[in-house]
Design an enzyme around this catalytic site. Structure first.
Site, PDB file in Angstrom:
ATOM      1  N   SER A 216     -46.552  16.140  -8.189  1.00  0.00           N
ATOM      2  CA  SER A 216     -47.811  15.703  -8.781  1.00  0.00           C
ATOM      3  C   SER A 216     -48.781  16.871  -8.937  1.00  0.00           C
ATOM      4  CB  SER A 216     -48.455  14.633  -7.895  1.00  0.00           C
ATOM      5  OG  SER A 216     -48.885  15.211  -6.681  1.00  0.00           O
TER       6      SER A 216
ATOM      7  N   GLU B  65     -51.661  17.171  -7.715  1.00  0.00           N
ATOM      8  CA  GLU B  65     -52.288  17.498  -6.422  1.00  0.00           C
ATOM      9  C   GLU B  65     -51.401  18.476  -5.633  1.00  0.00           C
ATOM     10  OE1 GLU B  65     -51.928  14.488  -7.670  1.00  0.00           O
ATOM     11  OE2 GLU B  65     -54.006  13.846  -8.006  1.00  0.00           O
TER      12      GLU B  65
ATOM     13  N   SER C  81     -37.865  12.012  -3.864  1.00  0.00           N
ATOM     14  CA  SER C  81     -39.105  11.258  -3.636  1.00  0.00           C
ATOM     15  C   SER C  81     -38.853   9.967  -2.868  1.00  0.00           C
ATOM     16  CB  SER C  81     -39.768  10.917  -4.977  1.00  0.00           C
ATOM     17  OG  SER C  81     -40.143  12.095  -5.657  1.00  0.00           O
TER      18      SER C  81
ATOM     19  N   GLN D  56     -31.368  12.709  -8.551  1.00  0.00           N
ATOM     20  CA  GLN D  56     -32.094  13.486  -7.546  1.00  0.00           C
ATOM     21  C   GLN D  56     -32.773  12.552  -6.549  1.00  0.00           C
ATOM     22  OE1 GLN D  56     -35.137  15.839  -9.376  1.00  0.00           O
ATOM     23  NE2 GLN D  56     -35.481  17.140  -7.611  1.00  0.00           N
ATOM     24  N   GLY D  57     -32.308  12.544  -5.317  1.00  0.00           N
ATOM     25  CA  GLY D  57     -32.880  11.680  -4.285  1.00  0.00           C
ATOM     26  C   GLY D  57     -33.867  12.450  -3.419  1.00  0.00           C
TER      27      GLY D  57
ATOM     28  N   SER E  47     -34.370   9.228 -11.259  1.00  0.00           N
ATOM     29  CA  SER E  47     -34.042   9.193 -12.687  1.00  0.00           C
ATOM     30  C   SER E  47     -32.543   9.145 -12.912  1.00  0.00           C
ATOM     31  CB  SER E  47     -34.607  10.449 -13.383  1.00  0.00           C
ATOM     32  OG  SER E  47     -35.995  10.535 -13.208  1.00  0.00           O
TER      33      SER E  47
ATOM     34  N   GLU F 216     -36.705  23.382 -11.631  1.00  0.00           N
ATOM     35  CA  GLU F 216     -37.253  22.196 -12.300  1.00  0.00           C
ATOM     36  C   GLU F 216     -38.576  22.521 -12.975  1.00  0.00           C
ATOM     37  OE1 GLU F 216     -38.109  18.950  -9.654  1.00  0.00           O
ATOM     38  OE2 GLU F 216     -37.821  17.466 -11.244  1.00  0.00           O
TER      39      GLU F 216
END
Length: 396
Positions: A379, A381, A132, A129-130, A164, A247
């Site tokens: 995250s 946040e 971030s 998964q590209g 990952s 996800e």
């Protein structure tokens, strides 16, 4: 939600339980475990995924026309329960099976579904998964990796991070900016990238746990055929939200809840036998309260999962509530593994490989891995922002 299983559900469970008993390695979970070497571990998990496929147990929620079983949500829940009960290994192609396939089923063209889905479910092609980037970790709207149209190709330049399993992947789902002049949430496109394309460089990142699951991935003039664009040009944000809904969805959380409960049960057993001065760890009233708090929290996690399943069964669309599950379980589990270190006391620094490490160092490794829980899949946040704006209706 009706918690009573139908005769068909019970038959499904029995069939799966029988298959697992026959196909897991003899002594699995007692004398036989996952390989410790990372590469061997990955290949073992890939072999297991292919075995699941041959048995008809991979991608069970997929439509039958693409090799799945068309499993109901109840059957998916039973599958998660039985896999956890048997302590079965998790297949390697998590991103391909759970995220890429579900996204293509919603947004992919017929040609893309026909090309990619069969090789995902069979384990022939692994995906990463590209999403971030170094300066856009969870803020996907801020991605800067660019894709510029050049004839029948996009030319991609940029960097992704926390990719990952990139080192084991043949394909990647990539978010790239295709219109730099558009507002942040627009001008992004969703591409399918062959990881063998010239110009891709993968650099493993050594994590605090000592593992290299994550990678940095660099794209230098990488040419991607235009037919690998999913959905509309500059429409990638909406597609990425579908990916993230799966996800962070209840299927993922329910499986995690069952594994976490097993970890807690093991921790309780350890606390009951580990001597701390003139008493066992579990006889320490403060530790006992913390362990009880974890027990209650994991049960709440289970009920939250069932509530999400119930809403889905009634036809409610996947929404921002998935962020509540993700936010909740990630902090609950960090707290539990913090407590695990307190239970171990002065033995906590001893890790796997040290003969004096408690339970082979499993809690130390879990404690270190848990530090990523509040970062990956968005995250804390970002999850709080989503909940505030889209669930509670608070202003930005």
């Amino acid at each position: 939600m009706d918690f009573t299983y139908s005769p068909e559900d019970i038959a499904f469970r029995d069939e799966l339980r029988g298959w697992l008993a026959t196909n897991l390695p003899q002594g699995w979970g007692e004398t036989v475990f996952l390989p410790e070497d990372e590469d061997e571990n990955a290949m073992f998990r890939l072999d297991w995924e292919r075995k699941l496929y041959k048995g008809g147990w991979n991608g069970i929620a997929w439509p039958r026309e693409y090799g799945g079983r068309g499993a109901t949500l109840i059957e998916q829940a039973i599958f998660a329960e039985e896999m956890a009960r048997a302590k079965a290994p998790e297949g390697l192609n998590i991103i391909g099976r759970n995220l890429v396939a579900t996204t293509l089923l919603h947004h992919g063209s017929d040609a893309q579904k026909a090309r990619f889905l069969p090789k995902i479910i069979s384990g022939e092609e692994v995906w990463c998964q590209g999403f971030s980037e170094p300066n856009a970790g969870s803020d996907l709207a801020a991605v800067r990796c660019q894709a510029v149209r050049d004839g029948n190709h996009f030319v991609v330049n940029g960097q992704k991070i926390w990719t990952s399993f990139a080192q084991y992947s043949q394909w990647c789902i990539l978010l790239a900016r295709t219109d730099p002049s558009a507002p942040k949430h627009k001008g992004i496109s969703f591409l399918l990238v062959d990881m063998k394309t010239p110009g891709i460089t993968i650099r493993p990142l050594r994590q605090i746990s000592g593992e290299c699951e994550f990678n940095e991935t660099f794209f230098d003039d990488v040419r991607v055929p235009v037919e690998n664009l999913v959905g509309e040009l500059n429409g990638g944000w909406r597609i990425a939200m579908t990916t993230l809904a799966y996800e962070r969805g209840p299927e993922d959380a329910l499986g995690r809840q069952l594994v976490f409960r097993q970890e807690l049960d093991q921790l309780l057993a350890t606390a009951a036998k580990l001597q701390r001065g003139n008493q066992t760890a579990i006889e320490d009233s403060l530790l006992r309260q913390k362990l009880a708090k974890s027990l209650v929290a994991i049960e709440i996690m289970r009920l939250n999962c069932l509530r999400a399943f119930s809403k889905s069964l009634k036809g409610a669309p996947r929404g921002a509530e998935a962020s509540m599950n993700k936010l909740y379980w990630s902090h609950v589990m960090q707290d539990m593994f913090d407590t695990a270190m307190e239970v171990l006391g002065p033995l906590a620094p001893l890790t796997a490989g040290d003969a004096r490490a408690v339970d082979g160092g499993r809690f130390q490794l879990a404690f270190l891995r848990s530090k990523a829980f509040t970062i990956y899949s968005g995250s804390s946040e970002i999850q709080r922002n989503i909940i505030a704006e889209r669930v509670l209706g608070l202003p930005k």
